[in-house]
Each structure stands twice: as C-alpha cells, then as structure tokens.
Write a protein that holds these residues in place. Structure first.
Motif, mmCIF file in Angstrom:
data_model
loop_
_atom_site.group_PDB
_atom_site.id
_atom_site.type_symbol
_atom_site.label_atom_id
_atom_site.label_comp_id
_atom_site.label_asym_id
_atom_site.label_seq_id
_atom_site.Cartn_x
_atom_site.Cartn_y
_atom_site.Cartn_z
ATOM 1 N N ALA A 155 0.872 -1.190 0.000
ATOM 2 C CA ALA A 155 0.000 0.000 0.000
ATOM 3 C C ALA A 155 0.902 1.230 0.000
ATOM 4 C CB ALA A 155 -0.909 0.008 1.228
ATOM 5 N N TYR A 156 0.301 2.390 -0.243
ATOM 6 C CA TYR A 156 1.071 3.639 -0.213
ATOM 7 C C TYR A 156 1.168 4.150 1.217
ATOM 8 C CZ TYR A 156 -0.602 3.731 -5.082
ATOM 9 O OH TYR A 156 -0.920 3.410 -6.378
ATOM 10 N N ILE A 157 2.339 4.626 1.609
ATOM 11 C CA ILE A 157 2.446 5.386 2.862
ATOM 12 C C ILE A 157 2.229 6.847 2.490
ATOM 13 C CG2 ILE A 157 4.006 6.140 4.706
ATOM 14 C CD1 ILE A 157 3.096 3.257 5.120
ATOM 15 N N THR A 158 1.155 7.418 3.000
ATOM 16 C CA THR A 158 0.750 8.769 2.577
ATOM 17 C C THR A 158 0.097 9.516 3.734
ATOM 18 O OG1 THR A 158 -0.542 9.930 0.865
ATOM 19 C CG2 THR A 158 -1.530 7.942 1.782
ATOM 20 N N ILE A 159 0.077 10.831 3.654
ATOM 21 C CA ILE A 159 -0.636 11.609 4.689
ATOM 22 C C ILE A 159 -2.138 11.574 4.395
ATOM 23 C CG2 ILE A 159 1.348 13.141 5.079
ATOM 24 C CD1 ILE A 159 -0.370 15.340 3.562
ATOM 25 N N PRO A 160 -2.977 11.876 5.393
ATOM 26 C CA PRO A 160 -4.421 11.911 5.126
ATOM 27 C C PRO A 160 -4.716 12.927 4.016
ATOM 28 C CG PRO A 160 -3.980 12.048 7.484
ATOM 29 C CD PRO A 160 -2.656 12.194 6.795
ATOM 30 N N GLY A 161 -5.446 12.484 3.003
ATOM 31 C CA GLY A 161 -5.784 13.371 1.888
ATOM 32 C C GLY A 161 -4.618 13.611 0.942
ATOM 33 N N VAL A 183 -2.189 5.188 5.442
ATOM 34 C CA VAL A 183 -2.321 6.603 5.804
ATOM 35 C C VAL A 183 -1.685 6.832 7.176
ATOM 36 C CG1 VAL A 183 -3.946 8.484 6.269
ATOM 37 C CG2 VAL A 183 -4.403 6.855 4.409
ATOM 38 N N VAL A 184 -0.750 7.782 7.259
ATOM 39 C CA VAL A 184 -0.017 8.008 8.524
ATOM 40 C C VAL A 184 -0.152 9.454 8.978
ATOM 41 C CG1 VAL A 184 1.650 6.184 8.002
ATOM 42 C CG2 VAL A 184 2.172 8.538 7.338
ATOM 43 N N THR A 185 -0.101 9.642 10.315
ATOM 44 C CA THR A 185 -0.265 10.990 10.857
ATOM 45 C C THR A 185 0.978 11.522 11.569
ATOM 46 O OG1 THR A 185 -1.290 9.970 12.786
ATOM 47 C CG2 THR A 185 -2.772 10.836 11.101
ATOM 48 N N ASP A 186 1.919 10.638 11.918
ATOM 49 C CA ASP A 186 3.188 11.100 12.505
ATOM 50 C C ASP A 186 4.222 9.977 12.392
ATOM 51 O OD1 ASP A 186 2.706 9.244 14.579
ATOM 52 O OD2 ASP A 186 1.737 10.757 15.828
ATOM 53 N N LEU A 207 6.803 5.528 -0.346
ATOM 54 C CA LEU A 207 6.325 6.722 0.345
ATOM 55 C C LEU A 207 5.771 7.716 -0.669
ATOM 56 C CD1 LEU A 207 9.464 7.401 2.614
ATOM 57 C CD2 LEU A 207 7.390 6.123 3.218
ATOM 58 N N ILE A 208 4.725 8.405 -0.304
ATOM 59 C CA ILE A 208 4.239 9.507 -1.134
ATOM 60 C C ILE A 208 4.732 10.781 -0.461
ATOM 61 C CG2 ILE A 208 2.223 10.608 -2.185
ATOM 62 C CD1 ILE A 208 2.658 7.728 -3.174
ATOM 63 N N ALA A 209 5.902 11.253 -0.905
ATOM 64 C CA ALA A 209 6.571 12.374 -0.237
ATOM 65 C C ALA A 209 5.970 13.720 -0.596
ATOM 66 C CB ALA A 209 8.059 12.360 -0.589
ATOM 67 N N THR A 210 5.387 13.797 -1.800
ATOM 68 C CA THR A 210 4.786 15.069 -2.244
ATOM 69 C C THR A 210 3.410 14.785 -2.840
ATOM 70 O OG1 THR A 210 5.483 15.010 -4.571
ATOM 71 C CG2 THR A 210 7.104 15.831 -2.974
ATOM 72 N N GLY A 211 2.723 15.853 -3.211
ATOM 73 C CA GLY A 211 1.452 15.686 -3.905
ATOM 74 C C GLY A 211 1.654 14.982 -5.235
ATOM 75 N N GLN A 223 5.520 19.365 -0.499
ATOM 76 C CA GLN A 223 5.911 18.214 0.325
ATOM 77 C C GLN A 223 4.747 17.815 1.224
ATOM 78 O OE1 GLN A 223 9.749 18.496 2.159
ATOM 79 N NE2 GLN A 223 9.422 16.716 3.487
ATOM 80 N N GLU A 224 4.572 16.507 1.415
ATOM 81 C CA GLU A 224 3.474 16.018 2.262
ATOM 82 C C GLU A 224 4.013 15.292 3.499
ATOM 83 O OE1 GLU A 224 0.796 13.870 -0.323
ATOM 84 O OE2 GLU A 224 -0.087 15.739 -1.062
ATOM 85 N N LEU A 225 4.670 14.156 3.327
ATOM 86 C CA LEU A 225 5.259 13.473 4.490
ATOM 87 C C LEU A 225 6.397 14.334 5.030
ATOM 88 C CD1 LEU A 225 5.497 9.818 3.113
ATOM 89 C CD2 LEU A 225 4.078 10.556 5.035
#
Ligand SMILES: [Zn+2]
Length: 422
Positions: A155-161, A183-186, A207-211, A223-225
């Motif tokens: 799966a993708y490691i990504t921030i919410p949204g 989906v990760v928050t911290d 990792l999804i580091a950016t949009g 940048q997201e993560l």
C-alpha cells in the motif's frame, strides 16, 4: 548390479536433459558489460542460465530454441507499475467502482499484458486496495497466474488526503478501509504502518513524499510526508533488510526524502541542480517516468479529465524531461520506470525512445531497464543479465534495438525462467 547402476545413470541423465534447454542467440546483448556478443549458445538448466559460449551445435536430441536471426537480451524490468488496480480514467472515483475480486482479475490481465510485452520483472509501487499486489505476486509465484516476477509494496504510505489517497470526495464520504491502510499521521504511526505492510508481505516500501499529478487536491510541488516520517520508514525497512522508494515531484520533497535515506526517487519531475548533485553524491537512483505525460495530455484532453490534473501534467512533463537530461549528463543512476496503469499495461516499452531522445544511448536505456533496475531491487543475482546463475528470463527481437530503440515496442518472443511464454 553393474547393469542396474548403468540404467540408473541413464535415467538420471535423461531427467537432467529434460530440464536442460539451449537457446541460440544471433546477437546477445551483454547488459553487464554494455557490449553485443554474436552467435552464442545459452545453456539453461532448471530455469537458470548455466553457460554462455560461442555457438556450437548442442548434443543430439537436445531441446534448442533457435533465435539465430534475433537480438536476444535479458527480460526487461519496469520499476514503476500499478498492476493490481484499474487503469486511469477520466473519473477520479474509478477505484470505488471495483470490488477486491474485480481488482484481482484485472491485475491478472495486467500481469499477462506486461509479461507479453517483454517485461519479466516489475516493481509494483502500489494499489489502492491494500495487498492486492502481494496477492497477485503470490499467485504468479505459485504458477496460478501468468505474469512477471513482482516486487510489491502492499500500500502507499501517505498523509491523510495526500497523493496516495483516493481523493476528491465530500468530507463525509467514507472511503473503504482497505484503501487507507498506509495513511499516517506522525512518525510513530509511520513505524506501525510500515511494520504492518511488511508483516503482510510487502517486499519494499513506497512513500508519497509530495502531492501527485493524478490525485485531486494535491500539489506535486508540495511536500506532504515530513522528513521525520520518511526517516522512520527508512529505519524500519533497513531493520528488515529492505528498502524504501519515495514518490516525489517537488524539488524540496525530493531532497528531504534523500536526506531521510530513501534508496530511490519516483518521478523526480521538478528536481533542481542541487537535487541532482545530491542523488549523484548519495548514490540515490532516479526512476523517471518521462513518457506518460504525453499519454495523459492526449487522452486527458480527449476524455475531458479534470482541468486540475491536466494543468499539473503540463507543469511536470517537460520539466521532468529536462531534469532527466541533466541527470544522464551528471551520471546519476537511472532506472526504467513508466507508471504503467496511467496508460494501458503492455505499452511500457514506449518510454525507451524518450530516454534516448533525452540523452541516453540505446545501450544505456537497455541497461537502465535491466542491470540498473535489478540493482535497485537487490535482485542482481537473479535478473537483469544473462550470465550464469541468472534466471533464463529473456526476450528476442527481430529488429536491432541498438540501431532503433523503438524495436523494443515489438517483442517477438519472451522467455521467463526457461519457459517460452511468447
Ligand atoms: Zn505511479
């Protein structure tokens, strides 16, 4: 007694012969040395290359695949595909129209299309339904489904949204849980989620580091993560002997991911000179999908994809190609990754001519899709070359890809592990 031993030896010899296969290669591309050998005999035992010698006729009665009039090269590797998902459409809700079962069957078709196009190994960098890629990999390894060797991320490691989410809905619309596993928050949450992916069969982490261009409401340049979250993922992966790649378009996100210790960057569309120098110094691989921008532009305009997505595609397409040209010149390690799934699976080889147009020699482009990609996967001993010990994964083309790289868009024959699949 003597007679029995003799019979046993004869039986063993014939059994060994059954698993021995010879391939005559008119021209053989040696990807490890960047040279072309002529008229070779490849001996294959139990699905792996046992010897490569100048051609002499194999023993009488031996099984011979005669590719004397072909150029033979190792099976190709695509480091950025999405097999276990729907192909891209104009509707951002498309992933929600398919059940897990539907995705499994679609994945089987995509795997077959990819293998038939000459791609015998892929890095599957994510699916919306968590672990659909892992299940597909396992089905292929069992022999239930025809497809390439797969390395999967779960799966993708990504921030919410973020860029790895199915986005664009009203806030009170609930996306299925299996689409939000990464989906990760911290940073602590990242450690938990990355461990969960490994516990359930992931080979590596994405990792999804950016949009992303194709995720509505996210910006490729942003940048997201956080660097801490990415570093946490890298540490968990390292402890398990694995590795991490980061989707990153924006220059800041690319550099942040590299500082966090990722092994490769996907897309790298807006990479700046400092980023290129950093990739070179740290030995980070860039996996740049420089073909699909043209596909998105053509099909996106025809099918009225959201304006937001077409605008982001314009922002990243030519910039990425110029970045690629600079990275080639700087001697950065470049792999072959296409983002197949954005465009139909099986058209992966269309990217070769872009890689040559933007600075690679045909041999360099072939090495990117073989030895260099194998190195990034940590699979150098198994794939990417046809020296003894490697799987007998190979393709044959009538036209000479070193004269015209687009010859690889029309693969005549495909062998995987000694099995002639095309
Ligand atoms: Zn992708």
């Amino acid at each position: 007694m003597v007679r029995n031993i003799f019979m046993l030896a004869a039986l063993l010899a014939s059994a060994a012969q059954a698993d021995t296969l010879y391939v005559r290669a008119g021209r053989l591309i040696d990807t490890e040395h960047g040279i072309v050998l002529t008229d070779r005999l490849i001996r294959i035992e139990n699905g792996r290359v046992a010897a490569v010698t100048p051609f002499t006729p194999p023993p009488a009665g031996a099984q011979l695949v005669d590719w004397a009039s072909y150029t033979v090269l190792p099976g190709l590797i695509d480091m950025h595909v999405h097999l276990a998902d729907t192909e891209e459409t104009s509707d951002v809700a498309e992933p929600l129209f398919h059940s897990q079962e539907d995705i499994a069957y679609l994945g089987a078709r995509h795997a077959r299309e990819t293998l038939m196009a000459g791609f015998t190994t892929v890095h599957d960098v994510g699916c919306f339904r968590a672990f659909a890629d892992v299940a597909l990999r396992d089905a292929i390894n069992r022999g239930d489904v025809i497809g390439p060797r797969m390395s999967a991320v779960g799966a993708y490691i990504t921030i919410p949204g973020g860029g790895g989410e199915v986005t664009g809905f009203a806030p009170d619309v609930k996306v299925p849980d299996d689409m939000r596993v990464g989906v990760v928050t911290d940073a602590a949450d990242t450690v938990r989620k990355v461990n969960y992916l490994f516990q359930n069969g992931a080979d590596s982490i994405k990792l999804i580091a950016t949009g992303a261009v194709l995720a509505q409401g996210t910006e490729p340049g942003q940048q997201e993560l956080t660097e801490d979250e990415m570093r946490a993922a890298v540490q968990v992966a390292a402890a398990r002997g694995s590795w991490v790649t980061a989707h990153a378009h924006g220059a800041a996100g690319i550099k942040s991911a590299m500082r966090a210790g990722v092994k490769s960057i996907e897309h790298a569309s807006l990479i700046d000179d400092e980023g290129i120098a950093m990739a070179k110094a740290k030995g980070v691989y860039l996996d740049m999908d420089i073909y699909n921008g043209d596909w998105i532009d053509e099909v996106g305009k025809r099918d009225h994809w959201p304006a937001d997505i077409l605008r982001k595609n314009d922002d990243t397409t030519e910039a990425q190609r110029e970045g690629f040209r600079k990275a080639v010149k700087a001697g950065v390690k470049l792999t072959f990754g296409t983002d197949a799934g954005v465009y139909p699976h099986g058209l992966n080889a269309r990217q070769f001519k872009y890689m040559v147009r933007y600075g690679m020699t045909p041999m360099q482009a072939i090495q990117a899709a073989t030895v260099t990609s194998a190195e990034l996967l940590n699979w150098s001993r198994d794939v990417g070359a046809l020296s003894p010990g490697h799987y007998a994964d190979m393709v044959a083309v009538a036209a000479d890809p070193l004269k015209d790289i687009s010859a690889l868009e029309h693969i005549d024959h495909v062998m995987k592990g000694g099995d002639l699949v095309r």
